[in-house]
Motif scaffolding. Structure first.
Motif, PDB file in Angstrom:
ATOM      1  N   GLU A   1      43.276  37.975  43.822  1.00  0.00           N
ATOM      2  CA  GLU A   1      42.981  37.618  42.429  1.00  0.00           C
ATOM      3  C   GLU A   1      44.016  38.183  41.460  1.00  0.00           C
TER       4      GLU A   1
ATOM      5  N   ASN B   1      46.094  30.673  43.470  1.00  0.00           N
ATOM      6  CA  ASN B   1      45.539  31.111  42.183  1.00  0.00           C
ATOM      7  C   ASN B   1      46.295  30.463  41.027  1.00  0.00           C
TER       8      ASN B   1
ATOM      9  N   ASN C   1      40.191  32.821  38.356  1.00  0.00           N
ATOM     10  CA  ASN C   1      39.428  34.013  37.995  1.00  0.00           C
ATOM     11  C   ASN C   1      38.452  33.593  36.897  1.00  0.00           C
TER      12      ASN C   1
ATOM     13  N   TRP D   1      37.732  35.348  33.421  1.00  0.00           N
ATOM     14  CA  TRP D   1      38.842  35.516  32.460  1.00  0.00           C
ATOM     15  C   TRP D   1      39.447  34.191  32.045  1.00  0.00           C
TER      16      TRP D   1
ATOM     17  N   HIS E   1      36.724  33.018  41.747  1.00  0.00           N
ATOM     18  CA  HIS E   1      36.747  34.465  41.981  1.00  0.00           C
ATOM     19  C   HIS E   1      36.067  35.145  40.803  1.00  0.00           C
ATOM     20  N   ARG E   2      35.157  36.066  41.099  1.00  0.00           N
ATOM     21  CA  ARG E   2      34.341  36.638  40.026  1.00  0.00           C
ATOM     22  C   ARG E   2      34.799  38.027  39.595  1.00  0.00           C
ATOM     23  N   ASN E   3      36.075  38.380  39.805  1.00  0.00           N
ATOM     24  CA  ASN E   3      36.491  39.751  39.448  1.00  0.00           C
ATOM     25  C   ASN E   3      36.142  40.054  37.992  1.00  0.00           C
ATOM     26  N   GLY E   4      35.657  41.263  37.758  1.00  0.00           N
ATOM     27  CA  GLY E   4      35.116  41.657  36.463  1.00  0.00           C
ATOM     28  C   GLY E   4      33.594  41.591  36.435  1.00  0.00           C
ATOM     29  N   TRP E   5      33.036  40.923  37.427  1.00  0.00           N
ATOM     30  CA  TRP E   5      31.579  40.754  37.542  1.00  0.00           C
ATOM     31  C   TRP E   5      30.844  42.090  37.499  1.00  0.00           C
TER      32      TRP E   5
END
Lengths: 425, 425
Positions: B194, B231, B257, B260, B280-284
């Motif tokens: 990510e 990505n 992502n 964002w 992609h759920r980064n920050g979740w």
């Protein structure tokens, strides 16, 4: 602070961290995970690759540890049962080349998977710093404070405004009637509630068509166009189309729910916009109310500033929201503080506001570059809406001149009535 | 549950609430604030307007109260000092007409200012429900599980995959070399980290150009195109352009992502896409790790499902992340569960994965409609990458056939080596 003299340019992120491992180690884990490292040694992570891409821990300050974890981690229970949880503040420097001018990737880097790492039982992004030549690659606010004043025709004092209520449910002609009443009171700024954009019974098109002739009629009289932040939140196509409709109709502001439109959507609107973008932060509470998790407003406003909004909500002092007054004032200061050459944002105060907050706001901020929105404080004024607006203006005059409100109110009936009415509630 | 027989169609949101006021009152405050009411009685809130726009509290279930507030509220201290903090679960029904097919407004309604209300010392969105005819107005996944299987040419078993590591820093030809090695092992799925999208030293264009010939070469040999989730996160223009480049080059997946890029950006990509969207759920973690705040995954995955992604990350069991295994499995179930006629999402398991998790995953989920991504579990296999991939496939065969891994491994060297190597770590 970001590095420019080093052989590579960097940006930095500062965090409050709590962890089952000592803070210096936690900092290295985060720096690794958020750049080229991982939990295992990787054969491909050569020295050349590290020089290009690896983040560096540049500050570790320990704080007193805690006996209980702030946030639960099944990983800690399974892998490294801990008796104390280390706490500290850390700062990490990332290579600019990893993200460039890609705001989505900047966020994945400073606010991505790190919130979920097993060793981490608390993580809050406190601040970010960018070099000017890096920040310049993002759009930033197009209008900012000066552009907003120009569009609104209001100088040398705060923009006094209100939010149309009821929040949602009014029919277009009812909205237009309220706008008429507000403009008749010579108000500076009106906004839609964040809940209202395009309901079935009061479409965006119908509302715009109903409201714009009213605004123009008063603009002709007042010699300035009252600023109306009409909520255009929606899909990309809807937002661009509605922006163009507002522009063509002679409007002077658009509003978006920034968290739910998102960074790519707001950046896209910013590249297109010919009107100041009023940023509403509803949902922000979910990102900030747990003190060991999420985002500080300092970091948050910088991210939206890079994206290119012009105004951002900060709640109000003595409001109906949870936030302490000191935090509200800090947020406003953050919006107004220089950041890597990016224009400041105009902070928007609202919720439970009336004339009384002006002296405290001015004493703390020493500026009138803000919006002060009052609902009941204007519409609920015992002498009517015009007196409500006057009372807010008079309170700011008193604040700037350093005269206490009661003294100033002696010769000003609108302010006097506000003080006696609202102080009694 | 949402109402359709009532004279107006509704959608609902269910919350965990903690408040300084009794839960029934807190529920009314929230329903008012998030629709046509406010903290003061409003002259404009007529009966006709309420019928159109006002939210209804449809469920209040009290839970044992707490002596301390989960989240600090300066409002409570100032206005209504409390000795206990009420807790409960509530459900609120909102008129569909307030938001229609505007996802940004749906979010402002169910997840907006309510998180910040002064009386509220805890608020978590547990779930949302939409009527089918309402949900149908959103784009939803274009490909879903079946479309993903078709694009990848993989049927009847999980997609076994990996993430290219180091996460960021590789040059395009180094990435292509790793892709070559992975494809030689007959892998099903590869994704960018990510963190990686368009770094200065390995631009998206250069990476795509380096990787696609390798994928095609192996596709010719394997008779199916390995799925590569490249990505494309960035601005709207970048994402659309990159989607088109991937499509033109014969690629079969794009990754974003989601937090964002945001809802407007993902919806826009969805309307344009001809490829499955890997979410992609980064920050979740920032949205969910405080149990009294933010979002449950149940609600979160529904919102992204409406926006139209096809795959969504759910962590992995026995991973390096904080999340308990039961929660990971619940998340996967949520992605796979029917929701108002909207296609299910393919859940993506990753982090600390190798062959060992397959039996537990299958036992819990009774499906192979998922992606199982392993880094070290594939690349770190003692007999090499091909054996790593084989060991994962064999573990899933065993799981589906109900044979324990040790037994199944007797005649399968790759699985046997994985068990003896990784169990010893």
């Amino acid at each position: 602070m970001p590095n420019s003299s080093h052989s590579r340019a960097e940006f930095t992120a500062r965090y409050l961290v709590e962890s089952s491992v000592p803070i210096a180690k936690a900092a290295e884990v985060i720096a690794g995970e958020q750049s080229s490292g991982t939990f295992l040694a990787l054969p491909g992570e050569t020295d050349a690759l590290k020089e290009r891409a690896r983040a560096r821990v540049i500050k570790v300050e320990s704080l007193p540890p805690a006996l209980d974890a702030s946030l639960h981690s099944a990983f800690v229970e399974r892998k490294e049962p801990a008796e104390i949880f280390y706490r500290g503040e850390i700062e990490i420097a990332f290579p600019v080349d990893n993200v460039g001018a890609n705001l989505q990737q900047l966020l994945a880097t400073v606010a991505g998977n790190l919130f979920e790492l097993g060793e981490i039982t608390g993580l809050r992004l406190l601040d970010i710093q960018l070099l000017e030549h890096h920040a310049k690659r993002f759009a930033g606010p197009r209008f900012g404070i000066e552009g907003t004043r120009h569009a609104a025709g209001v100088y040398g004092r705060p923009l006094i405004g209100t939010i149309i209520k009821p929040s949602i449910g009014l029919l277009p002609d009812q909205t237009a009637q309220i706008v008429d009443d507000l403009c008749a009171a010579n108000i500076d700024f009106i906004k839609d509630d964040e809940l209202l954009a395009d309901p079935a019974y009061a479409s965006f098109d119908a509302r715009l068509a109903a409201v714009m002739p009213v605004l123009h009629r008063h603009a002709d009289r007042m010699g300035r166009m009252p600023m109306y932040a009409i909520n255009i939140s929606g899909t990309i196509d809807e937002m661009l189309r509605r922006h163009d409709q507002v522009l063509e109709a002679g409007g002077n502001c658009v509003m978006v729910n920034v968290n739910w439109v998102g960074f790519s959507g707001v950046e896209h609107l910013r590249r297109h916009t010919q009107l100041p973008i009023h940023g509403h932060r509803n949902g922000w509470g979910a990102l900030t109310r747990c003190p060991q998790l999420g985002f500080s407003f300092d970091a948050y406003q910088k991210l939206w500033r890079l994206a290119g909004i012009d105004h951002l909500h900060v709640n109000g002092i003595r409001s109906k929201f949870w936030e302490p007054d000191a935090s509200v004032l800090d947020s406003a200061r953050a919006c107004l503080t220089p950041f890597a050459g990016v224009q400041p944002l105009m902070p928007v105060f609202s919720s439970g506001q009336w004339a009384s907050q002006a002296p405290d706001m001015f004493a703390a901020l020493q500026t009138v570059d803000l919006m002060h929105l009052a609902g009941g404080g204007i519409i609920g004024h015992p002498q009517g809406i015009a007196a409500g607006v006057s009372s807010m203006r008079e309170a700011w005059e008193a604040a700037v001149e350093g005269i206490d409100l009661d003294t100033y109110a002696r010769t000003r009936p609108a302010l006097r009535a506000a003080l006696s009415h609202f102080n009694a509630i």
